[in-house]
Every structure is written in structure tokens, then in C-alpha cells.
Design an enzyme around this catalytic site. Sequence first.
Site: not given
Length: 342
Positions: A52, A54, A79, A88, A207, A281, A287
Site C-alpha cells: 500500500h 503508506e 487499513c 498499514c 480500444l 463505448e 448504450l
Amino acid sequence: MEEQDFIFLQRCIQLAELGTGYVNPNPRVGAVIVKNGIIIGEGYHTAWGKPHAEVEAVKTVANPEDLKSATLYVSLEPCNHYGKTPPCTELIINAGIPRVVMGCTDPNPEVSGEGIQKLRLAGIEVIESPDPKPFQSLIAPFAHFMRTGLPWVTLKWAQSQDGYISLSGEETPITGEESRIQVHALRASHQVVLVGSRTVLIDDPRLTTRMYPGPDPQRWVWDTQFEIPNTHPFFTSPGKAFRLCYTPKSALDIGIPEISSAHSFLQWAAQTQHISSLLVEGGAETLSFFLKENAWQEILKFVNHSLFLQSGTLAPEIQNLLPVHSVSMKTEPVTKYQYLQA
């Protein structure tokens, strides 16, 4: 909070954004360690399963003794549970860091508020940003997934000034390079980009994120009638590409159940394919499948104000919605409109 606290929290956001596309389904997080107003360490969550933010920041501090008189700035609550990595909060306590300034609480029910509580019980001063919205926006797809168990859905299309997305049966360029760069950045932030079979056969879209420094999403095409041959560039180009169909015939195919609604499709995508973010897309039919059920969280609509097609495929309608944000492209007569679900 002091003025410098806001400055260093903004740096956390900048760092967090470097993880865009690589950390899914985890949230983007950045961390900065400061002593006497000087940054002595910083880091961000680089990829799913990796340390993570941190941890990455602490590793960059040259002298561990400096941590005992430093402030840790982090965009998201540390966390307090074991997952792919240790908590963390334990790292912060063991390092002797006396002060933590954070952007927003973690929407994960295994963490939410408990990380703060553990740090305070250990005698660490914890300060929360008075304006968590920028930090919540940074992790919006993750928060949605935590809250609903469903993917964050973004719908995107480009249209002419008179409301058409293409001429019938023809590939129809609507926007230019600047808009495409923004779309490629959008792709980098999603796990999957979904299109319909007609879009693949007519437009032959790649894409990819070739105009933006980010990872390519998986390419999915809704092709239940097997209209697209396995030799089509959609399947043979680099990256992961799959056909969604009811009766799989090859390794390119993902079998889907008889899906009756957009909601049931999203449940299937989350539960069987572990998808937490989906970019749709097109085309118009695909859509509309999501629009008619309000099965979306974000819409990006690019309008070319100097293009009039006069006929063709009409763009989807967005009723009773005002854009929460709009921006005009600098190098082309196009405006990008952003809509967000309340």
C-alpha cells in the site's frame, strides 16, 4: 488543519493518480511523509496485490529515526485488516509516526473508521480533511463497488451537433486527437471496455490506451450471434479480448447466462469475472441497454459543435439531466459533458 496540510494532501492525490488502471479493483492511494515542512518520503499504491501507499512511502525514508517526529499524509484512511498485505496501521504504530493527516475514511466495511480508532488508541494524532470530496472522488469506483457489489459503469459517446453518433452503416469520425487522448485516459481507468458487434464490424476500434500512459483494459464485445470471426483484429491485436456469448466455442468466448437486464449483467460481471469498473463505448443499442435501467454512474458525452450529419444513428437521449461538468477542447470544436448519478 494547517495550510501546509492541505498542500501535502494535494500531493497525495497527485501520487495516487499514478496508480490509475493498475490498482483495480483496489482504490488509488497516495502517501507523503513530512518532517519540519520537508518531504522525506512518498509513495503510492502501484498495483493490485502490491504494498500500500503508506508502505511505499516509509520505504523511501532514508533515516527511520526521522519517522518518530514526522507527519504521514495519506489520501485514504490506513487499513486495519489483513488482505494481500498486512495492516498499514501496524506499520505506522511500529514506525513511531506521531501524526497522521488523511483525506477521507475508507468505504470498505472492514476498515471504515477502525483504522482511525486503532491509531488514536495508540496515541497517534489523526486529523481528517474538512473537505473529503476530492479524496472520495479519487476512489469513487472502489466506493461504489464496496457499497453495492456492482461495477462502476461509465457510458461514453461522441455526437454531432444535430444529435447523431454516426452515419448509417459507416465509420464516422466525430472528434479529433485531443478528445481521443481523454478517451484513452478514460480507458486506462477501467478494467473493461464494452462494445457491441456492429461497432466492431463497422468501426474496427482498437480500444487501447496508445495515446495515454496507462494499461489497456480488457476488450469485451457483445456478439451472441458470432458475427465477428476469430481472425478479426479485435481478437488478434495485443491485449485481452473476449466475445460475450451464450454458447462459447473458443478460448476467446466468455459464456454469459440468459441475461434479462443490465442489473443482472452487472451482477454477473462482478461475481463471475471480478469486474469493478466497466466503460461502455457503444454503439447506440449497447448504450441504451444500460441507459433504460439507469444502470450507470457516469456519462461522458463529446459534442462536435461544427459537425452536422443530418441523418444516421441517433445518439442516446439523456432526459432531465444537467451536466455536472463541461469543458471545451482547446484544439477542436468539441465540448465534453460529464453527468454523474446522484
